[in-house]
Design a protein around this motif. Structure first.
Motif, short mmCIF file in Angstrom:
data_model
loop_
_atom_site.label_atom_id
_atom_site.label_comp_id
_atom_site.label_asym_id
_atom_site.label_seq_id
_atom_site.Cartn_x
_atom_site.Cartn_y
_atom_site.Cartn_z
N SER A 18 29.18 39.13 31.00
CA SER A 18 29.40 37.70 30.81
C SER A 18 30.69 37.25 31.48
O SER A 18 30.74 36.17 32.09
N LEU A 19 31.74 38.06 31.40
CA LEU A 19 33.04 37.65 31.93
C LEU A 19 33.20 37.92 33.42
O LEU A 19 33.99 37.24 34.09
N HIS A 20 32.46 38.90 33.95
CA HIS A 20 32.62 39.26 35.36
C HIS A 20 31.49 38.79 36.26
O HIS A 20 31.61 38.85 37.48
N VAL A 21 30.39 38.37 35.66
CA VAL A 21 29.24 37.96 36.47
C VAL A 21 28.79 36.54 36.11
O VAL A 21 28.75 35.65 36.97
N ILE A 22 28.43 36.30 34.85
CA ILE A 22 27.86 35.02 34.46
C ILE A 22 28.85 33.88 34.70
O ILE A 22 28.52 32.87 35.33
N ILE A 23 30.08 34.03 34.22
CA ILE A 23 31.05 32.94 34.36
C ILE A 23 31.42 32.70 35.82
O ILE A 23 31.44 31.53 36.27
N ILE A 60 34.86 39.02 42.31
CA ILE A 60 34.78 39.79 43.56
C ILE A 60 35.40 41.17 43.37
O ILE A 60 34.81 42.20 43.75
N VAL A 61 36.61 41.22 42.78
CA VAL A 61 37.30 42.51 42.61
C VAL A 61 36.51 43.44 41.70
O VAL A 61 36.33 44.63 42.01
N LEU A 113 35.36 47.88 40.91
CA LEU A 113 35.34 48.50 39.58
C LEU A 113 33.93 48.74 39.04
O LEU A 113 33.76 49.57 38.14
N ARG A 114 32.95 48.03 39.55
CA ARG A 114 31.58 48.24 39.05
C ARG A 114 31.13 49.66 39.37
O ARG A 114 31.32 50.16 40.46
N GLY A 115 30.54 50.30 38.39
CA GLY A 115 30.07 51.67 38.59
C GLY A 115 31.03 52.72 38.07
O GLY A 115 30.65 53.88 37.90
N LEU A 116 32.30 52.33 37.80
CA LEU A 116 33.21 53.29 37.20
C LEU A 116 32.74 53.59 35.78
O LEU A 116 32.32 52.69 35.06
N PRO A 117 32.81 54.84 35.36
CA PRO A 117 32.32 55.19 34.02
C PRO A 117 33.08 54.47 32.92
O PRO A 117 34.31 54.41 32.94
N SER A 118 32.36 53.87 32.00
CA SER A 118 32.97 53.16 30.89
C SER A 118 33.33 54.14 29.78
O SER A 118 32.52 54.98 29.39
N GLU A 119 34.56 54.02 29.27
CA GLU A 119 34.97 54.88 28.16
C GLU A 119 34.09 54.62 26.94
O GLU A 119 33.80 55.52 26.17
N ILE A 120 33.69 53.38 26.77
CA ILE A 120 32.83 53.06 25.63
C ILE A 120 31.48 53.75 25.77
O ILE A 120 30.96 54.34 24.83
N TYR A 153 48.46 50.80 33.09
CA TYR A 153 48.12 49.69 33.98
C TYR A 153 46.64 49.36 33.77
O TYR A 153 45.81 50.27 33.66
N PRO A 154 46.31 48.07 33.70
CA PRO A 154 44.94 47.70 33.33
C PRO A 154 43.88 48.06 34.36
O PRO A 154 42.72 48.20 34.01
N TYR A 155 44.28 48.22 35.64
CA TYR A 155 43.32 48.50 36.69
C TYR A 155 43.86 49.62 37.57
O TYR A 155 45.05 49.65 37.89
N PRO A 156 43.00 50.55 37.98
CA PRO A 156 43.46 51.72 38.73
C PRO A 156 44.22 51.38 40.00
O PRO A 156 45.18 52.07 40.36
N PHE A 157 43.83 50.32 40.71
CA PHE A 157 44.47 49.99 41.98
C PHE A 157 45.87 49.41 41.80
O PHE A 157 46.60 49.22 42.78
N LEU A 158 46.26 49.11 40.55
CA LEU A 158 47.62 48.63 40.29
C LEU A 158 48.53 49.74 39.77
O LEU A 158 49.71 49.49 39.52
#
Length: 241
Positions: free
Chosen positions: A126-131, A95-96, A101-108, A185-190
């Motif tokens: 795979s980790l954020h949708v499929i599972i 959900i989060v 976070l979806r749509g934020l530009p990926s550094e990769i 911090y791993p996520y901007p909102f933290l």
């Protein structure tokens, strides 16, 4: 048997996603001259990765137990608690990620010249949708799931709170591998260094905690409802009706 193999399969999907993300992070660290040890320490501190590793272990154990113990008896309470305890956090993760976070530009995506971006996409999806989607299917349809007491909510909430405490303490003590900041911090909102500071972080945490408790209550409620319906179908009264 089918659900045993499905659980093992989703563990394999999770493992492949973790490995894909690992390769992506090692490649980026080497290309950008970052401290590989720090990059990997950060990677294995991500909520996504820690949660997925717990899921892999849990579902392999659950799948093997089912294969070794064929029949219709409910899974052991320990396995049921472990599955509920990781289902809640991973559904919250889905959900989060997809809401914030979806749509934020990926550094990769922005910096990768080598084609490894496809691995980044697989790890992310795979980790954020499929599972998370599979966990919903497992919750509603998997056989042999055991109903849990309402106190199981404490188990569902415990791990995310421990991770959050660890992350907020570590974040201020860990430099960004890119050298841009003295914190990471791993996520901007933290990140309390953002525009909203700590009040913004605490609001996000409070909202996510409420959502997690709601998800946990839903997990327990679905399990108890399924158990009551199964009991009604197998009882003499239910069969006669």
């Amino acid at each position: 048997m089918v659900w045993a193999w499905l659980r093992i399969a989703v563990a394999v999907v999770g493992f492949s996603g973790v490995v894909a993300g690992f390769i992506v992070n090692v490649d980026r660290a080497r290309r950008e001259g970052q401290d590989l040890g720090l990059v990997l320490a950060n990677y294995f501190s991500l909520f996504t990765i820690v949660s997925t590793i717990i899921l892999i272990v849990t579902f392999v154990i659950a799948g093997l137990w089912s294969l070794r113990n064929p029949g219709r008896s409910p899974e052991p309470r320990g396995i049921a608690l472990a599955i509920a305890g990781i289902t809640g956090p991973i559904l919250l993760l889905g959900i989060v990620y997809n809401a914030l976070l979806r749509g934020l530009p990926s550094e990769i995506a922005l910096t990768d010249p080598s084609g490894i971006h496809s691995l980044d996409v697989w790890a992310t999806e795979s980790l954020h949708v499929i599972i998370p989607l599979y966990l919903l299917v497992d919750l509603f349809f998997a056989s042999r799931r055991r109903a849990l007491s309402w106190w199981s909510l404490a188990v569902i909430v415990a791990y995310p709170l421990l991770w959050l405490t660890y992350t907020l303490i570590r974040g201020g003590l860990t430099p960004d591998p890119s050298g841009a900041h003295d914190w990471w911090y791993p996520y901007p909102f933290l990140d309390p260094h953002g525009g909203g500071g700590w009040p913004s972080v605490l609001i996000y945490v409070a909202v996510m905690l409420v959502v997690l408790v709601a998800i946990g209550a839903g997990i327990v409620a679905v399990g108890r409802l399924r158990s009551r319906r199964a009991a009604a179908r197998t009882s003499p009264v239910g069969a006669a009706g």
